[in-house]
Design a protein around this motif. Structure first.
Motif, short mmCIF file in Angstrom:
data_model
loop_
_atom_site.label_atom_id
_atom_site.label_comp_id
_atom_site.label_asym_id
_atom_site.label_seq_id
_atom_site.Cartn_x
_atom_site.Cartn_y
_atom_site.Cartn_z
N ALA A 34 23.57 -30.40 18.88
CA ALA A 34 23.89 -30.59 20.20
C ALA A 34 23.03 -30.25 21.31
O ALA A 34 22.64 -30.47 22.46
CB ALA A 34 25.27 -30.14 20.79
N ARG A 35 22.83 -28.60 21.19
CA ARG A 35 22.13 -28.06 21.79
C ARG A 35 20.37 -28.47 22.14
O ARG A 35 19.78 -28.75 22.98
CB ARG A 35 22.36 -26.55 22.15
N TYR A 36 20.45 -29.14 21.27
CA TYR A 36 19.02 -29.42 20.56
C TYR A 36 19.00 -31.02 21.02
O TYR A 36 17.60 -31.49 20.65
CB TYR A 36 18.57 -29.20 18.77
N GLN A 37 20.08 -31.47 21.61
CA GLN A 37 20.39 -32.86 21.44
C GLN A 37 19.92 -33.62 20.53
O GLN A 37 18.61 -34.81 20.28
CB GLN A 37 19.49 -33.28 22.68
N HIS A 85 12.76 -25.82 18.64
CA HIS A 85 12.70 -24.73 18.94
C HIS A 85 12.64 -24.41 20.69
O HIS A 85 12.79 -23.58 21.18
CB HIS A 85 12.82 -22.81 17.83
N LEU A 86 10.66 -24.18 19.85
CA LEU A 86 9.87 -24.31 21.17
C LEU A 86 10.21 -25.46 22.28
O LEU A 86 10.34 -25.36 23.79
CB LEU A 86 8.79 -24.02 20.94
N THR A 95 13.67 -17.87 17.10
CA THR A 95 12.82 -18.96 16.86
C THR A 95 11.62 -18.11 15.58
O THR A 95 11.10 -18.51 14.79
CB THR A 95 11.26 -19.49 17.74
N GLY A 96 12.43 -17.06 15.53
CA GLY A 96 11.94 -15.56 14.47
C GLY A 96 11.86 -16.01 13.23
O GLY A 96 11.19 -16.75 12.11
#
Length: 118
Positions: A34-37, A85-86, A95-96
């Motif tokens: 949801a946060r990433y849409q 992530h970027l 991102t790691g």
């Protein structure tokens, strides 16, 4: 088959089984997507791809060509994860893991590359 590749395949299979199944409905993954849409359908699709990649890694223990295909599937998947992530400007701590998994998948792909064309 190179023992190093087998060990990496087992590590990747275990990791992607865990991460893949989490995408089928864990609250953490629902909230993250949801946060990433990104839609819940894409979350489930991603989980299916990750579980399939894990299965390819396991089958690839006996068939080098399948290990290479699994490495390719997981490489593409992790490139997508890194881009996501970027895009949302996540910190390096988030991102790691996709970067590490990308490197491991690339190693499996390259160790088994010759089997794709042999």
């Amino acid at each position: 088959m190179d023992i190093f590749s087998i060990v990496l395949q087992i590590v990747l299979a275990l990791g992607f089984l865990m991460f893949g199944f989490m995408k089928f409905g864990s609250k953490q993954m629902v909230d993250e997507f949801a946060r990433y849409q990104l839609s819940s359908g894409f979350r489930v699709f991603t989980g299916l791809v990750e579980v399939a990649g894990a299965a390819l890694m396991i089958i690839g223990i006996w068939y080098d060509q399948i290990a290479a295909i699994g490495g390719l599937v997981l490489t593409v998947t992790m490139i997508g994860a890194i881009i996501t992530h970027l895009r949302v400007k996540d910190p390096a701590s988030k991102t790691g893991m996709p970067i590490i998994l990308l490197i491991l998948a690339l190693v499996v792909l390259f160790l088994n590359w010759g089997a794709l064309f042999g």
